[in-house]
Design a protein around this motif. Structure first.
Motif, PDB file in Angstrom:
ATOM      1  N   GLY A 126     -54.234  -1.094 -11.479  1.00  0.00           N
ATOM      2  CA  GLY A 126     -54.466  -1.180 -10.048  1.00  0.00           C
ATOM      3  C   GLY A 126     -53.392  -1.918  -9.288  1.00  0.00           C
ATOM      4  N   GLY A 127     -52.392  -2.432  -9.991  1.00  0.00           N
ATOM      5  CA  GLY A 127     -51.365  -3.221  -9.327  1.00  0.00           C
ATOM      6  C   GLY A 127     -50.026  -2.524  -9.296  1.00  0.00           C
ATOM      7  N   ILE A 128     -49.028  -3.280  -8.884  1.00  0.00           N
ATOM      8  CA  ILE A 128     -47.655  -2.783  -8.854  1.00  0.00           C
ATOM      9  C   ILE A 128     -46.754  -3.953  -9.203  1.00  0.00           C
ATOM     10  N   GLY A 129     -45.699  -3.696  -9.954  1.00  0.00           N
ATOM     11  CA  GLY A 129     -44.886  -4.815 -10.397  1.00  0.00           C
ATOM     12  C   GLY A 129     -43.504  -4.401 -10.831  1.00  0.00           C
ATOM     13  N   ALA A 130     -42.867  -5.285 -11.585  1.00  0.00           N
ATOM     14  CA  ALA A 130     -41.501  -5.052 -12.037  1.00  0.00           C
ATOM     15  C   ALA A 130     -41.243  -5.891 -13.272  1.00  0.00           C
ATOM     16  N   ASP A 131     -40.303  -5.426 -14.078  1.00  0.00           N
ATOM     17  CA  ASP A 131     -39.796  -6.232 -15.177  1.00  0.00           C
ATOM     18  C   ASP A 131     -38.284  -6.092 -15.194  1.00  0.00           C
ATOM     19  N   ALA A 132     -37.670  -6.364 -16.323  1.00  0.00           N
ATOM     20  CA  ALA A 132     -36.209  -6.349 -16.380  1.00  0.00           C
ATOM     21  C   ALA A 132     -35.624  -4.972 -16.073  1.00  0.00           C
ATOM     22  N   GLN A 133     -36.411  -3.920 -16.225  1.00  0.00           N
ATOM     23  CA  GLN A 133     -35.907  -2.578 -15.950  1.00  0.00           C
ATOM     24  C   GLN A 133     -35.872  -2.271 -14.448  1.00  0.00           C
ATOM     25  N   ASP A 138     -24.020  -7.089 -11.478  1.00  0.00           N
ATOM     26  CA  ASP A 138     -22.894  -7.490 -12.324  1.00  0.00           C
ATOM     27  C   ASP A 138     -23.330  -8.309 -13.532  1.00  0.00           C
ATOM     28  N   ASP A 139     -24.594  -8.706 -13.552  1.00  0.00           N
ATOM     29  CA  ASP A 139     -25.100  -9.505 -14.670  1.00  0.00           C
ATOM     30  C   ASP A 139     -25.437  -8.568 -15.826  1.00  0.00           C
ATOM     31  N   GLU A 140     -24.617  -8.569 -16.854  1.00  0.00           N
ATOM     32  CA  GLU A 140     -24.787  -7.625 -17.960  1.00  0.00           C
ATOM     33  C   GLU A 140     -26.003  -7.933 -18.823  1.00  0.00           C
ATOM     34  N   ASN A 141     -26.601  -9.109 -18.665  1.00  0.00           N
ATOM     35  CA  ASN A 141     -27.756  -9.485 -19.481  1.00  0.00           C
ATOM     36  C   ASN A 141     -29.090  -9.211 -18.800  1.00  0.00           C
ATOM     37  N   ASN A 166     -36.056 -11.160 -22.193  1.00  0.00           N
ATOM     38  CA  ASN A 166     -36.084 -12.601 -22.424  1.00  0.00           C
ATOM     39  C   ASN A 166     -35.185 -13.325 -21.424  1.00  0.00           C
ATOM     40  N   TYR A 167     -33.975 -12.812 -21.248  1.00  0.00           N
ATOM     41  CA  TYR A 167     -33.064 -13.391 -20.255  1.00  0.00           C
ATOM     42  C   TYR A 167     -33.665 -13.291 -18.857  1.00  0.00           C
ATOM     43  N   PHE A 168     -34.239 -12.141 -18.541  1.00  0.00           N
ATOM     44  CA  PHE A 168     -34.851 -11.904 -17.230  1.00  0.00           C
ATOM     45  C   PHE A 168     -35.883 -12.984 -16.921  1.00  0.00           C
ATOM     46  N   ASN A 169     -36.759 -13.273 -17.880  1.00  0.00           N
ATOM     47  CA  ASN A 169     -37.820 -14.246 -17.640  1.00  0.00           C
ATOM     48  C   ASN A 169     -37.295 -15.676 -17.584  1.00  0.00           C
TER      49      ASN A 169
END
Length: 623
Positions: free
Chosen positions: A315-322, A339-342, A347-350
């Motif tokens: 029922g929600g909407i969100g995002a992750d590293a993708q 420009d951030d290749e990681n 894990n880096y995203f969080n």
């Protein structure tokens, strides 16, 4: 709390394993209700229907398990139990359990599955996840380099069909999106595809010879005698009937437990299934097995408004590293750079997200950020919810949507050897994930676990009446469950109130940004709940039939054990690794912490150990 260091055994045989005896729950830390003084009456036996159900699972007595036996027909059994004899017993009916079942069935074993939810509608498959985590194995969120590398090497080597798309489509496990030419529609890159789970793989199992499922069955204890697992027991939730499953081999295939993490009006800060309350894992823990990786979890961002749909994948909407390009800070600036290749590494995203919110002050008052998708396309899992959200006045394509970290996966499962067997002979676990499971891992670990459990079951001497069970131990567990249901306190507190206390404390100590102060505060509150609130927890409904308060009360013991274990393990690990940032130790420490941390119950105390494993044999990735 004690922390020690040891090296994990490799190639251990059943003779080398810990000889774990059945722990008395009534004396241990799991329950302090004085239940040993109770006289337990036998509930009425509920027989299983022999009529086929075109919309549900095949009845037990038509599948790879004997019919539920009326205990009066076997004088050696105590009154009031239904008993099922199984060959291979799988606890968990989701994506991992299905892969284990398919693999074991392909090697000629009979399989009985215990599903806590409604068959075909539980676990990750029932949630209709929206895309594959990846086509081939790559070091990803579930791979931190500290897990049992030999088990991972064996699982990848065993997987004959390295292209997971081909395997999963052939088994009806997904419905991938295709373009006008019939090609898989990539998601982000060619190693991923858009699509959605469907339930055909469960339909395939339902019609398979030698397979049966007991749905809405909650496992509460494992049958362990003289260092060997003989099955499991628990409650049939619709009727309250006590059932004992005797098996040649047993596998834990339950999902990661996130339901101790926060509370928002109608649910936890998690898109994970509310039935994932670590029942089998904490049953193993109470009997002395080592639980690994409880400090690790996986997070992404989900909408927190309107509250009734908050943090809900359906029922929600969100995002992750993708979807990093759609994430904005409180000043309206993009949080992540192209420009951030990681940035595509979760894990880096969080860790970056934790720093931005907690240290740099770029978050909202709710410790979240904003999602701004505009006219850009949305992945299926979000796109399907747009109309629903707009009915509640949420302008998904026109407004900035406030999103916050939610926990969608969690570690905390029994440690396994290279054959996916736990410290107890005959008990397997399909999870070897420090950060929590993913679809890819469920595939290769599931198939390999199914192979090893089939191999083990074939080596066991099958008896017509099943393994010989110590019924005194079974009665102790039943007394524990009855005590939870019938306990009354003058100043009683309801199970839901206790649960929300646990969730609030877990939320304090297990976020993406963890400080010593927050974790110590969380631990103090969790221990206060154990001391002050559990003895007062009162189930208002004393009936057996569909008693959801009883179910919640039983689950609360599991949630509390896991939450305390997880926060203490996080406090012990003085480094940053995985999907969270440790404020006082912001860097990875491979000198002191390139290892798995396990927790076991000794003398009613949580004892922590460091365990080192052989790394993954990288050559397997080139095969």
């Amino acid at each position: 709390m004690k922390l020690t260091q040891k090296q994990a055994p490799h190639g251990c045989t059943s003779a080398d394993r810990h000889k774990l005896s059945r722990r008395s729950f009534l004396k241990g830390g799991a329950l302090m209700l004085g239940a040993s003084t109770l006289t337990i009456g036998a509930p009425q036996l509920i027989g299983c229907s022999t009529e086929p159900n075109e919309n549900g699972p095949a009845p037990l007595n038509e599948v790879g398990a004997s019919a539920v036996e009326a205990t009066a027909t076997e004088s050696a059994l105590p009154d009031g139990y239904q008993v099922v004899n199984a060959d291979v017993l799988i606890i968990g009916g989701g994506n991992l359990g299905v892969n284990i079942a398919l693999s074991a069935l392909s090697e000629g074993r009979e399989v009985t599955m215990l599903d806590k939810g409604v068959w075909r509608h539980s676990g990750v498959s029932g949630m209709s996840w929206d895309y594959f985590a990846g086509r081939y194995f790559t070091p990803a969120i579930s791979y931190l380099g500290i897990e049992n590398g030999k088990a991972l090497t064996n699982a990848l080597s065993f997987t004959k069909e390295r292209d997971r798309y081909v395997y999963q489509v052939n088994h009806g496990q997904t419905l991938p999106d295709r373009d006008e030419k019939g090609q898989y529609l990539p998601f982000i890159n060619e190693n991923r595809t858009q699509g959605q789970f469907c339930r055909r793989h469960m339909d395939n199992l339902r019609t398979a010879n030698g397979f049966g499922v007991d749905e809405q069955f909650m496992v509460t204890s494992l049958l362990i005698q003289d260092g060997k697992c003989l099955g499991a027991m628990g409650i049939h939730l619709p009727t309250g009937a006590f059932r004992v499953y005797r098996a040649n081999a047993t596998a834990i295939a339950t999902g990661g437990c996130c339901w101790f993490y926060g509370w928002m009006t109608v649910g936890s800060y998690s898109i994970n299934n509310p039935d994932n309350t670590a029942d089998a894992e904490m049953a193993a823990f109470r009997q002395g097995l080592a639980i690994a990786n409880s400090e690790f979890a996986c997070y992404d961002l989900m909408s927190i408004n309107p509250p009734g749909l908050a943090c809900a994948f359906g029922g929600g909407i969100g995002a992750d590293a993708q979807e990093y390009q759609f994430v904005f800070d409180n000043a309206g600036e993009r949080l992540f750079s192209d420009d951030d290749e990681n940035v595509s590494d979760r894990n880096y995203f969080n860790q970056f997200l934790a720093k931005a919110i907690a240290i740099d002050g770029r978050g909202t008052e709710s410790n979240g950020v904003f999602l701004n998708v505009g006219d850009h396309g949305l992945r299926y899992g979000n796109a399907r919810n747009v109309d629903l959200l707009e009915r509640f006045g949420v302008g998904v394509r026109t407004d900035q949507i406030q999103i916050a970290p939610e926990m969608f996966e969690h570690g905390g499962s029994p440690i396994v050897d290279e054959n996916m067997m736990t410290e107890v002979e005959g008990l397997f676990c399909g999870r070897n994930f420090p950060g929590g499971a993913d679809v890819a891992g469920n595939y290769y670990y599931g198939l390999y676990t199914g192979h090893k459990i089939a191999e083990y079951a074939a080596s066991q001497e099958s008896k017509a009446d099943g393994p010989s069970v110590n019924w005194e131990d079974v009665n102790v567990e039943r007394a524990r469950l009855e005590a939870i249901r019938t306990h009354r306190a003058d100043d009683g507190v309801r199970p839901l109130q206790v649960r929300q206390m646990i969730q609030e404390a877990g939320f304090t100590g297990m976020g993406v940004y963890r400080t010593t102060e927050l974790m110590e505060k969380s631990l103090a509150e969790l221990r206060r709940i154990r001391e002050d609130e559990l003895p007062r927890m009162t189930v208002a409904d004393s009936s057996l039939v569909f008693n959801t308060e009883w179910k919640h009360a039983i689950e609360n013991y599991n949630l509390l054990d896991l939450a305390e274990m997880s926060v203490q393990a996080s406090l012990n690990r003085e480094e940053t690794r995985g999907s969270y940032m440790r404020a006082e130790f912001p860097e990875k420490d491979n000198v002191n912490w390139n290892c798995v941390q396990v927790c076991r119950l000794q003398d009613d105390q949580m004892v922590f150990e460091k365990v080192s494993f052989e790394p993954l044999d990288a050559s397997v990735l080139e095969q």
